[in-house]
Design an enzyme around this catalytic site. Sequence first.
Site, PDB file in Angstrom:
ATOM      1  N   THR A   1       0.837  -1.202   0.000  1.00  0.00           N
ATOM      2  CA  THR A   1       0.000   0.000   0.000  1.00  0.00           C
ATOM      3  C   THR A   1       0.876   1.257   0.000  1.00  0.00           C
ATOM      4  OG1 THR A   1      -1.865  -1.070   1.060  1.00  0.00           O
ATOM      5  CG2 THR A   1      -1.687   1.306   1.333  1.00  0.00           C
TER       6      THR A   1
ATOM      7  N   CYS B   1      -8.954  -7.323   1.182  1.00  0.00           N
ATOM      8  CA  CYS B   1      -9.092  -5.896   1.444  1.00  0.00           C
ATOM      9  C   CYS B   1     -10.519  -5.418   1.245  1.00  0.00           C
ATOM     10  CB  CYS B   1      -8.176  -5.101   0.520  1.00  0.00           C
ATOM     11  SG  CYS B   1      -6.463  -5.516   0.770  1.00  0.00           S
TER      12      CYS B   1
END
Lengths: 380, 401
Positions: free
Chosen positions: A70, A323
């Site tokens: 990320t 996610c």
Amino acid sequence: MIYFDNSATTRPFKEVLDSFVKVSSEFFGNPSSLHGLGLEAEKLLTQARSQVANLLSVKPTEIYFTSGGTESNNLAIKGTAMLHKNKGRHLILSSVEHPSVRGAMEQLKMLGFDITYLPADHTGRVNLEDVKASIQKNTILVSVMQVNNEVGTIQPIAEIGKLLKHYPTILFHVDAVQAVGKVPVNLIENGVDLCSFSAHKFHGLKGTGALFIREGVRLDPLLSGGNQEWKVRSGTENVAGAVAMAKALRMTLARSELDLERMKRVKSLLRTGLSRIDDLSINTPLENSAPHILNFSIKGVKAEVLIHTLEQKGIYLSTTSACSSKKQLPSQTLLAMGVPDDLADSAFRISLSYDNTEDEAEKVIVAIEEAAKQLRKVMK
Amino acid sequence: MNYDHILIRYGEISTKGRNRNKFVDKLRKSVRIALAPFPKIKIRAERDRMYVLLNGENAQEINKALKNIFGIQSFSPAIKVKRDIEQMKVAALSLVKRLYKEGQTFKITPKRSDKSFELDTEGINHTFGGHILENIPGIKVDVKNPDINLKIEVRSDAIYMSCENILGAGGLPVGSSGKAMLMLSGGIDSPVAGYLTMKRGVEIEAVHFFSPPYTSERSKEKVIDLAKKQAEIFGSMKLHIVPFTAIQQTIKEQIPENYSMTSTRRFMLRITDEIRKKQEALAIITGDNLGQVASQTLESMFAINEVTNTPILRPLLTMDKNDIIKIAKDIDTYDISIRPFEDCCTIFVPSSPKTKPKREKVMHYESFFDFEHLIQEAIQGTETLTIKPDSKPGSEFDDLF
């Protein structure tokens, strides 16, 4: 236990954990300190960096350690946008990117940048012609993932890289988080400028990752501070994490040479076995897909319920990506591929590691078949 | 058909008359060291050629390693075939086909070392040129400027064919010109000086002056990393680390500031010369470059050089800084050299060193103190490391990786 959720995260190798513990307890110095403890930590960090670089066939000065996929994705995209905003404000991404790419782009959009989503075909792949058509005079970045995290589709990275060589002012970012150890990552050949890695997807630890930044490419940092990582990523270096990551990468690539064929066999066994189940459709394309991901939908079965049913039997898999699965939203990737809403809503993802066996695959096929039959009876 | 061996052409070695065997032996040693990662290869050295038999090892990787070896003029991956016309035809065609791209031209360069072969030069051209023209549609002959030059060498044992000619690093095999001591500071220049001297066949041992706590462990690490790079050429290199703190402190007390640099250099040279004697080397190499800094004016060299009559080799003397940097980048030492750590030269630098020091004056200043025992102490305290080339720095941590 049968763990089939390796795209969510992998179990760290024991040897990797051992290194992490040893470095954390014995070489705890800050690499920036001038004394011997600092020097030792710095040496470890340097060695970790060269090992990662060697394994990826790039230069050590092109590897920047981060906290994971990320951060790497955010750094690549926002760092490029901030530095080059006066050169251009247009960015291109595929419509099947990970939320950390999509989210970073959407944030930039709020700041006045233009973004273009590349459509995906029914296999989840972007088309080279669409990339070409989307390029504008003020385009500064194209971001395309190498392996999709939900269905496993491999994107035409080499072709896009070749195309972008004709546009020297456009940077090419590749999210290779799901690709490492599964498909070849040829950064230099493919003309990649920026590439994101995450260690916990290849048996390293959470909170560790890297961004490849090709020599000569510059970025604005996201974090201000002590100017570590050649001023690109401030913050005291996670030496133990970096060492663990270097080891995990070495071991994963070694396993890949030994066991890739078996992984392919396990996946193909699952594909054949599962596709015989009533109302089950496979979403992962046969061609151009990674060896470890298989995505499928079962009509009329609520995904979450099946996950928990299988869990009772010690089988772990995901509804699409970890996610997005808690958000209860249908998979963006599947919708982009044109999978109908109800099927996208009942999608499952199996993701393998090199430890998974054909025997496990057989068991899982039987378990899914039984569970699906049973659930459909109750839910009808 | 895959390449089965690589043919290596000697550079200046072939002009070395009676010493030729010695040169060839040294080159063979260099090749063996450079190709150590490929255990299956065999090396055969002959009077005017060397052959690396691949035995299945990757030709491309081996080409990369050969490119850095001094004493090689050029080399060609090649195929060895029996003296049989049909087999030769197959090999010739396969070699050209592998390189051929549409519209390209070729020629054949035959060489008959063995004149007893059934075809003469004209016959070789005709037979194999014809075979290639028949089998690759579109290919044309161009004897002046061919894209592909197929060399066919007829020797008494076999026929050798190759299409590519790759330039080597030139120079002389390391070790063929004796041994010298390199004063290795950690800056950009001295590794380049070492490299250029090695290129002329000189084996080197490095001497580094270390002044803890004024210079840090990191600056020592840096010198070790530089030595590792240099060691790649010969397989290993000795690095002598001289404890220099006491001498530098004494100079600071005894010698007027503007002469301290001159004096420091004199002591470094004296100590290096003593180590040279022990190691039986014949010269001292420095990275001096005329006019670059105060210690490198002719006046300075005149005052410093007085302490020894051992030959001092200064391969960079006449070069421009940019050219030195370019070589440093090519040999991968630049990035190590620019790491920002103090070395013994930078820390005690006087604010205005004499650019034209007088020999008599420096001798006069040094005469008030007996430096001799300090020099002996430094030599006795010298630590000698045998540095091996190593792609992974800091290998004491290997179990962690």
